[in-house]
Design a protein around this motif. Sequence first.
Motif, PDB file in Angstrom:
ATOM      1  N   LEU A  95       0.877  -1.172   0.000  1.00 55.07           N
ATOM      2  CA  LEU A  95       0.000   0.000   0.000  1.00 55.07           C
ATOM      3  C   LEU A  95       0.912   1.219   0.000  1.00 55.07           C
ATOM      4  O   LEU A  95       1.613   1.475   0.980  1.00 55.07           O
ATOM      5  N   ILE A  96       0.893   1.943  -1.094  1.00 57.04           N
ATOM      6  CA  ILE A  96       1.884   2.982  -1.330  1.00 57.04           C
ATOM      7  C   ILE A  96       1.201   4.343  -1.422  1.00 57.04           C
ATOM      8  O   ILE A  96       0.294   4.529  -2.234  1.00 57.04           O
ATOM      9  N   TYR A  97       1.623   5.249  -0.597  1.00 50.36           N
ATOM     10  CA  TYR A  97       1.219   6.653  -0.723  1.00 50.36           C
ATOM     11  C   TYR A  97       2.429   7.474  -0.272  1.00 50.36           C
ATOM     12  O   TYR A  97       2.612   7.744   0.912  1.00 50.36           O
ATOM     13  N   PRO A  98       3.288   7.854  -1.234  1.00 50.18           N
ATOM     14  CA  PRO A  98       4.570   8.475  -0.876  1.00 50.18           C
ATOM     15  C   PRO A  98       4.409   9.865  -0.277  1.00 50.18           C
ATOM     16  O   PRO A  98       3.416  10.555  -0.506  1.00 50.18           O
ATOM     17  N   PHE A  99       5.409  10.251   0.486  1.00 49.43           N
ATOM     18  CA  PHE A  99       5.478  11.622   0.956  1.00 49.43           C
ATOM     19  C   PHE A  99       5.842  12.498  -0.226  1.00 49.43           C
ATOM     20  O   PHE A  99       6.687  12.138  -1.037  1.00 49.43           O
ATOM     21  N   MET A 100       5.210  13.630  -0.341  1.00 47.81           N
ATOM     22  CA  MET A 100       5.529  14.579  -1.422  1.00 47.81           C
ATOM     23  C   MET A 100       6.102  15.823  -0.786  1.00 47.81           C
ATOM     24  O   MET A 100       5.492  16.399   0.120  1.00 47.81           O
TER      25      MET A 100
END
Length: 141
Positions: free
Chosen positions: A133-138
């Motif tokens: 489950l990937i939601y990178p820091f931007m």
Amino acid sequence: MRTDQATTGETRPATTADRDIETTTVTVRCTGHVRTAVGTHELEFTFEGDRLRDFLEDFFAEYDLEDMLIAETEADATHSGWAPVPDDLPGTWRKNPEGDQTRPYARVCVNGRFNEHLGGFEAELEEDDRVALIYPFMFCC
């Protein structure tokens, strides 16, 4: 033979109470904001069923991440900064149907492959599969 079959002569489809519920255990790997929300980068998770959709429903019931990862509409799944799509795309392009898409920058992978290449949320999961489950820091300058 069950008594209701003996008296009526008809068979009924098996209900959930009549059959064993199958469970699947997968390794969940979390990155970025998902890791922060879950509190760890990796965990084992057991759920009822054997599809990615079953996993996501049970996982989101335990960890309130659905709004972070899943797009309700096509507008939620796209970002205004994307370049226009050319008319003639090379290769094979797959996109999950509306309602089965992730938010921009969020991804769901099974064994290192994006879910849309495996049948979307209907992808079958097996024991010991890896779900990312990937939601990178931007970060911006």
